[in-house]
Design an enzyme around this catalytic site. Sequence first.
Site, PDB file in Angstrom:
ATOM      1  N   ALA A  80      -6.482  -4.657   7.523  1.00 26.42           N
ATOM      2  CA  ALA A  80      -7.569  -3.746   7.129  1.00 26.42           C
ATOM      3  C   ALA A  80      -8.758  -4.460   6.497  1.00 26.42           C
ATOM      4  CB  ALA A  80      -7.016  -2.700   6.163  1.00 26.42           C
ATOM      5  N   ASP A 136      -0.679  -5.111   9.274  1.00 24.71           N
ATOM      6  CA  ASP A 136      -1.736  -4.221   8.807  1.00 24.71           C
ATOM      7  C   ASP A 136      -2.925  -5.125   8.472  1.00 24.71           C
ATOM      8  OD1 ASP A 136      -3.323  -2.318   7.681  1.00 24.71           O
ATOM      9  OD2 ASP A 136      -1.807  -1.505   6.324  1.00 24.71           O
ATOM     10  N   TRP A 179       0.876  -1.181   0.000  1.00 23.33           N
ATOM     11  CA  TRP A 179       0.000   0.000   0.000  1.00 23.33           C
ATOM     12  C   TRP A 179       0.922   1.242   0.000  1.00 23.33           C
ATOM     13  CZ3 TRP A 179      -1.964   2.839   4.730  1.00 23.33           C
ATOM     14  CH2 TRP A 179      -3.012   3.716   4.407  1.00 23.33           C
ATOM     15  N   LYS A 239     -13.614  -1.126   6.179  1.00 20.08           N
ATOM     16  CA  LYS A 239     -14.158  -2.007   5.134  1.00 20.08           C
ATOM     17  C   LYS A 239     -15.179  -2.979   5.706  1.00 20.08           C
ATOM     18  CE  LYS A 239     -10.393  -0.167   3.603  1.00 20.08           C
ATOM     19  NZ  LYS A 239      -9.853   0.636   2.602  1.00 20.08           N
TER      20      LYS A 239
END
Length: 394
Positions: A210, A208, A127, A243
């Site tokens: 997400a 991470d 990312w 999300k």
Amino acid sequence: MLEAITPPAPDKIIQLIQMFREDPREQKIDLGVGVYKNASGITPVMEAVKEAEMRLWNSQLTKTYTSLVGEVSYHDAMIKLILNDTVARDRIAAAHTPGGTGAVRMAFETIKMASPDSTFWISNPSWPNHKSILGFIGMNMREYSYFDSASRSTDFSGMMTDLQDAREGDAIVLHGCCHNPTGSDLSYSQWEELAEFLQARKIIPIIDFAYQGFGDGLEEDAKALRMIASKFPETLIAGSCSKNFGLYRDRVGILLVVNQDDKIKGNIQNVLASLNRLSISFPPDHGGSLVTIILNDDELSVLWKDELEATRKNLLDLRVKLAAELRDLTGSDRFGFLASHKGMFSLTGCTPEQVLTMQEKHGIYLVGDSRINVAGLNEEKIPYMAKAMVDAGM
Ligand code: LMR
């Protein structure tokens, strides 16, 4: 004086949002920013969230500040969701952060405070904001191979070779599931091998996380992360409800720091409070309260899990259909990777020229690195998308 500042290069994902908005063509398709859209192209407020908002509206008596790290009830609910019972609660320091990005930033700052000379190892690709934030806070970083562009799958041996250069006290940024931007995840046995290597080298994992619930399911997606958190003395986890709860704009994130023992945990809890204080003071609360209400209520949890599962299945369905359409069109299985990638993203491996053709000729917006967000498609758009991909020479 301020003219001395050179503005940083715009983030390519954010830039694409604007370009898409300005495109007047009706058939345009947005496959850019990582936002889920349903078949009508809408990013809906989940039913469970709506219901929780009603309950919050009815019960909330004050909007005064929460604590510097947010509400403990939010921490507890999120710890259960992410880690379940794999780590003793008294080893985990937690802070509500503005979104998963806030948690990533705080994780990086925490490592910087402990060891400013550490090198952060980032997947190539990753990312883009990982690199931007690390550059901004002035940390050393190195990249490790992650993706084999020929097979469009994970290059595990390249990854392990590159990580041979990592030293004790370095940190590695890992994507817990649904790797962004590639869509290609490690297998569980690769995670185990990686964990063993990192443990032996005393490299600290920052995960991470997400997209929990968008890959193989809520529990399955957390499997590798839980294994790591249970084995390592220290693990940092950046969680997000953008999300899986669709709470993008409410900025609902959390940093969990698993510590060696409860004494260190106490100190780190204070560090996280001061990091919030120094940047935002008190975290936002509304979205976190909604998540807490949902996760602590059986009926709302079931409703939320059903909605999330429908989202996940829709993504999978779109992947399978696009791969099948491309198989029919090309007579080859070279796009089969689309069906096996996880989550919203796939790195298609097309060239920057092909990305531009898709945009200029067909009004289809991919990120410049060739990432697509499959949630930008629906059944009607798939034939158009597949034809455009072939026309662009992908
Ligand atoms: C993405 O990768 O598109 C999302 O994580 C949104 C963002 O902030 O970049």
